[in-house]
Scaffold this motif. Structure first.
Motif, PDB file in Angstrom:
ATOM      1  N   VAL A   1     119.338  40.039   9.874  1.00  0.00           N
ATOM      2  CA  VAL A   1     118.265  40.766   9.203  1.00  0.00           C
ATOM      3  C   VAL A   1     118.866  41.629   8.105  1.00  0.00           C
ATOM      4  N   THR A   2     118.292  41.581   6.914  1.00  0.00           N
ATOM      5  CA  THR A   2     118.803  42.345   5.783  1.00  0.00           C
ATOM      6  C   THR A   2     118.135  43.716   5.663  1.00  0.00           C
ATOM      7  N   ASN A   3     118.904  44.695   5.240  1.00  0.00           N
ATOM      8  CA  ASN A   3     118.391  46.050   5.002  1.00  0.00           C
ATOM      9  C   ASN A   3     117.290  46.083   3.954  1.00  0.00           C
ATOM     10  N   VAL A   4     117.410  45.214   2.953  1.00  0.00           N
ATOM     11  CA  VAL A   4     116.541  45.301   1.773  1.00  0.00           C
ATOM     12  C   VAL A   4     115.080  45.038   2.107  1.00  0.00           C
ATOM     13  N   THR A   5     114.837  44.042   2.958  1.00  0.00           N
ATOM     14  CA  THR A   5     113.460  43.659   3.283  1.00  0.00           C
ATOM     15  C   THR A   5     113.087  43.879   4.742  1.00  0.00           C
ATOM     16  N   ALA A   6     114.063  44.189   5.589  1.00  0.00           N
ATOM     17  CA  ALA A   6     113.855  44.296   7.040  1.00  0.00           C
ATOM     18  C   ALA A   6     113.339  42.974   7.599  1.00  0.00           C
ATOM     19  N   ASP A   7     113.807  41.884   7.017  1.00  0.00           N
ATOM     20  CA  ASP A   7     113.369  40.563   7.450  1.00  0.00           C
ATOM     21  C   ASP A   7     114.593  39.651   7.574  1.00  0.00           C
ATOM     22  N   TYR A   8     114.375  38.511   8.195  1.00  0.00           N
ATOM     23  CA  TYR A   8     115.458  37.551   8.361  1.00  0.00           C
ATOM     24  C   TYR A   8     115.826  36.913   7.023  1.00  0.00           C
ATOM     25  N   VAL A   9     117.113  36.703   6.828  1.00  0.00           N
ATOM     26  CA  VAL A   9     117.579  35.910   5.698  1.00  0.00           C
ATOM     27  C   VAL A   9     117.608  34.466   6.196  1.00  0.00           C
ATOM     28  N   THR A  10     116.826  33.617   5.568  1.00  0.00           N
ATOM     29  CA  THR A  10     116.703  32.236   6.047  1.00  0.00           C
ATOM     30  C   THR A  10     117.357  31.227   5.123  1.00  0.00           C
ATOM     31  N   ASP A  11     117.731  31.667   3.942  1.00  0.00           N
ATOM     32  CA  ASP A  11     118.305  30.766   2.943  1.00  0.00           C
ATOM     33  C   ASP A  11     119.603  31.388   2.431  1.00  0.00           C
ATOM     34  N   ILE A  12     120.718  30.676   2.534  1.00  0.00           N
ATOM     35  CA  ILE A  12     121.997  31.266   2.118  1.00  0.00           C
ATOM     36  C   ILE A  12     122.009  31.595   0.632  1.00  0.00           C
ATOM     37  N   SER A  13     121.147  30.951  -0.137  1.00  0.00           N
ATOM     38  CA  SER A  13     121.111  31.233  -1.574  1.00  0.00           C
ATOM     39  C   SER A  13     120.586  32.635  -1.879  1.00  0.00           C
ATOM     40  N   GLU A  14     119.978  33.282  -0.881  1.00  0.00           N
ATOM     41  CA  GLU A  14     119.431  34.639  -1.058  1.00  0.00           C
ATOM     42  C   GLU A  14     120.489  35.724  -0.854  1.00  0.00           C
ATOM     43  N   ILE A  15     121.571  35.383  -0.169  1.00  0.00           N
ATOM     44  CA  ILE A  15     122.513  36.401   0.304  1.00  0.00           C
ATOM     45  C   ILE A  15     123.121  37.221  -0.828  1.00  0.00           C
ATOM     46  N   LYS A  16     123.629  36.579  -1.842  1.00  0.00           N
ATOM     47  CA  LYS A  16     124.350  37.292  -2.898  1.00  0.00           C
ATOM     48  C   LYS A  16     123.446  38.256  -3.644  1.00  0.00           C
ATOM     49  N   GLU A  17     122.247  37.829  -3.963  1.00  0.00           N
ATOM     50  CA  GLU A  17     121.311  38.695  -4.678  1.00  0.00           C
ATOM     51  C   GLU A  17     120.907  39.886  -3.812  1.00  0.00           C
ATOM     52  N   LEU A  18     120.685  39.639  -2.540  1.00  0.00           N
ATOM     53  CA  LEU A  18     120.306  40.712  -1.611  1.00  0.00           C
ATOM     54  C   LEU A  18     121.435  41.729  -1.443  1.00  0.00           C
ATOM     55  N   LEU A  19     122.675  41.270  -1.367  1.00  0.00           N
ATOM     56  CA  LEU A  19     123.796  42.195  -1.212  1.00  0.00           C
ATOM     57  C   LEU A  19     124.000  43.046  -2.458  1.00  0.00           C
ATOM     58  N   GLY A  20     123.719  42.489  -3.621  1.00  0.00           N
ATOM     59  CA  GLY A  20     123.765  43.285  -4.842  1.00  0.00           C
ATOM     60  C   GLY A  20     122.692  44.359  -4.838  1.00  0.00           C
ATOM     61  N   ARG A  21     121.470  43.972  -4.493  1.00  0.00           N
ATOM     62  CA  ARG A  21     120.352  44.925  -4.437  1.00  0.00           C
ATOM     63  C   ARG A  21     120.539  45.982  -3.367  1.00  0.00           C
ATOM     64  N   GLN A  22     121.204  45.599  -2.283  1.00  0.00           N
ATOM     65  CA  GLN A  22     121.346  46.515  -1.148  1.00  0.00           C
ATOM     66  C   GLN A  22     122.027  47.822  -1.534  1.00  0.00           C
ATOM     67  N   VAL A  23     122.929  47.778  -2.504  1.00  0.00           N
ATOM     68  CA  VAL A  23     123.674  48.967  -2.929  1.00  0.00           C
ATOM     69  C   VAL A  23     122.738  50.065  -3.453  1.00  0.00           C
ATOM     70  N   TYR A  24     121.633  49.665  -4.093  1.00  0.00           N
ATOM     71  CA  TYR A  24     120.737  50.668  -4.690  1.00  0.00           C
ATOM     72  C   TYR A  24     119.319  50.618  -4.126  1.00  0.00           C
ATOM     73  N   SER A  25     119.110  49.895  -3.022  1.00  0.00           N
ATOM     74  CA  SER A  25     117.794  49.807  -2.385  1.00  0.00           C
ATOM     75  C   SER A  25     117.762  50.630  -1.099  1.00  0.00           C
ATOM     76  N   SER A  26     116.561  50.920  -0.631  1.00  0.00           N
ATOM     77  CA  SER A  26     116.397  51.637   0.640  1.00  0.00           C
ATOM     78  C   SER A  26     116.931  50.806   1.802  1.00  0.00           C
ATOM     79  N   VAL A  27     117.562  51.486   2.749  1.00  0.00           N
ATOM     80  CA  VAL A  27     118.005  50.844   3.986  1.00  0.00           C
ATOM     81  C   VAL A  27     116.856  50.934   4.986  1.00  0.00           C
ATOM     82  N   ARG A  28     116.221  49.817   5.266  1.00  0.00           N
ATOM     83  CA  ARG A  28     115.057  49.800   6.156  1.00  0.00           C
ATOM     84  C   ARG A  28     115.503  49.510   7.589  1.00  0.00           C
ATOM     85  N   TRP A  29     116.225  50.475   8.147  1.00  0.00           N
ATOM     86  CA  TRP A  29     116.811  50.247   9.468  1.00  0.00           C
ATOM     87  C   TRP A  29     115.762  50.254  10.570  1.00  0.00           C
ATOM     88  N   GLN A  30     114.908  51.256  10.587  1.00  0.00           N
ATOM     89  CA  GLN A  30     113.859  51.305  11.624  1.00  0.00           C
ATOM     90  C   GLN A  30     113.031  50.025  11.603  1.00  0.00           C
TER      91      GLN A  30
END
Length: 309
Positions: free
Chosen positions: A224-253
């Motif tokens: 589950v990614t911090n950016v959307t609080a949802d499952y990452v289902t496609d490996i092509s999403e990982i790199k973009e999400l990790l870039g965004r994660q640095v400046y996006s809210s951490v949706r831990w709850q």
């Protein structure tokens, strides 16, 4: 059906001596520290186990934390314990990616080393973070939006504990508005920068550049990614999400709630401190929170899970 999640803490839980007993007693854990040292050119055992000032500097903290979490994870996996899903808070998300098998150990260490350096260099002057206690996250986000300047939610940690981030003046102004609106307390945090704010967007974009040449692998399990609080289902999403994660809210709850909704009833926090276990108690008291920070805790968790199975 009962499900298990491996979860990994983020920056801030580090301390000198973390993981030392794993390094000394468990060969597979020692090998992880060795690989981290070879990949990064740093002396990870020295950084993690001997008194030094670098361990609290972002560019060193992140790789030290991830090496320790990876070493503990390797020891747990060697015992045959498996997860159904994984997640991590901020930096800890790389532990989840490692658990999911989406990156090699070497590539995870290379990326996290660069992440720490980029975030350290990108830290602007005039940034701040503040913990807000006793107020709903949506209300906090709305007040931040209405406040002049750059200020937003950095972390949705658990009910009643939200962190805001941004320009020092804007964070202070938002804190005053939040107190007037009923927040129990607003506590300025001693941090080196406004993490998870748009002020670090440049670092996130540069990290995306680092990730371009990283080889990704198909998941062996979901995370589950911090950016959307949802499952990452496609490996092509990982790199973009990790870039965004640095400046996006951490949706831990929200991430924890998503996993619970999908049947996870046992969370194993892997790494220094008990931050995530503490959050879990406030998110849902009906699930089990276990913790691995010492070798004896590893053995205890293995016994408990064997009994459950």
């Amino acid at each position: 059906m009962s499900k298990v999640a491996f979860v990994f803490p983020g920056q801030g839980a580090q301390y000198v001596g973390m993981g030392k007993d794993f390094y000394e007693q468990i060969p597979v854990s020692r090998k992880v520290y060795t690989i981290a040292s070879e990949v990064t050119g740093l002396n990870l055992p020295g950084l993690c186990f001997k008194e030094n000032e670098q361990i609290d500097i972002t560019e060193y903290t992140q790789i030290a934390m991830l090496a320790t979490e990876a070493a503990m994870l390797a020891a747990l996996q060697e015992k045959g314990v498996k997860a159904d899903v994984a997640a991590g808070l901020s930096l800890g998300e790389y532990g989840a990616i490692l658990t999911a098998g989406a990156m090699s150990l070497e590539d995870v260490f290379r990326v996290v080393r660069q992440r720490g350096i980029l975030m350290q260099k990108a830290v602007p002057t005039g940034g701040a973070m503040c913990a807000v206690l006793g107020m709903d996250g949506e209300k906090i986000a709305k007040i931040c939006e209405e406040t002049e300047g750059i200020v937003s939610v950095a972390n949705y940690n658990c009910p009643g504990q939200i962190v805001i981030t941004g320009e020092e003046g804007a964070v202070a102004a938002a804190a005053e508005k939040l107190k007037e609106a009923g927040a129990r307390r607003c506590i300025p945090l001693k941090v080196s920068g406004p993490f998870h704010s748009e002020m670090l967007k440049g670092a996130g974009e540069k990290l995306a550049g680092v990730l371009v040449d990283v080889e990704l692998k198909e998941f062996s399990m979901p995370y589950v990614t911090n950016v959307t609080a949802d499952y990452v289902t496609d490996i092509s999403e990982i790199k973009e999400l990790l870039g965004r994660q640095v400046y996006s809210s951490v949706r831990w709850q929200q991430s924890v709630e998503r996993m619970i909704a999908d049947g996870v009833d046992t969370f194993i926090e892997i790494g220094p401190g008990r931050t995530l276990t503490g959050f879990l108690k406030k998110i849902n008291k009906n699930v089990t929170g276990l913790h691995i920070e010492k070798v004896e805790e590893l053995e205890k968790v293995v016994r408990l899970l064997c009994d459950k199975q």
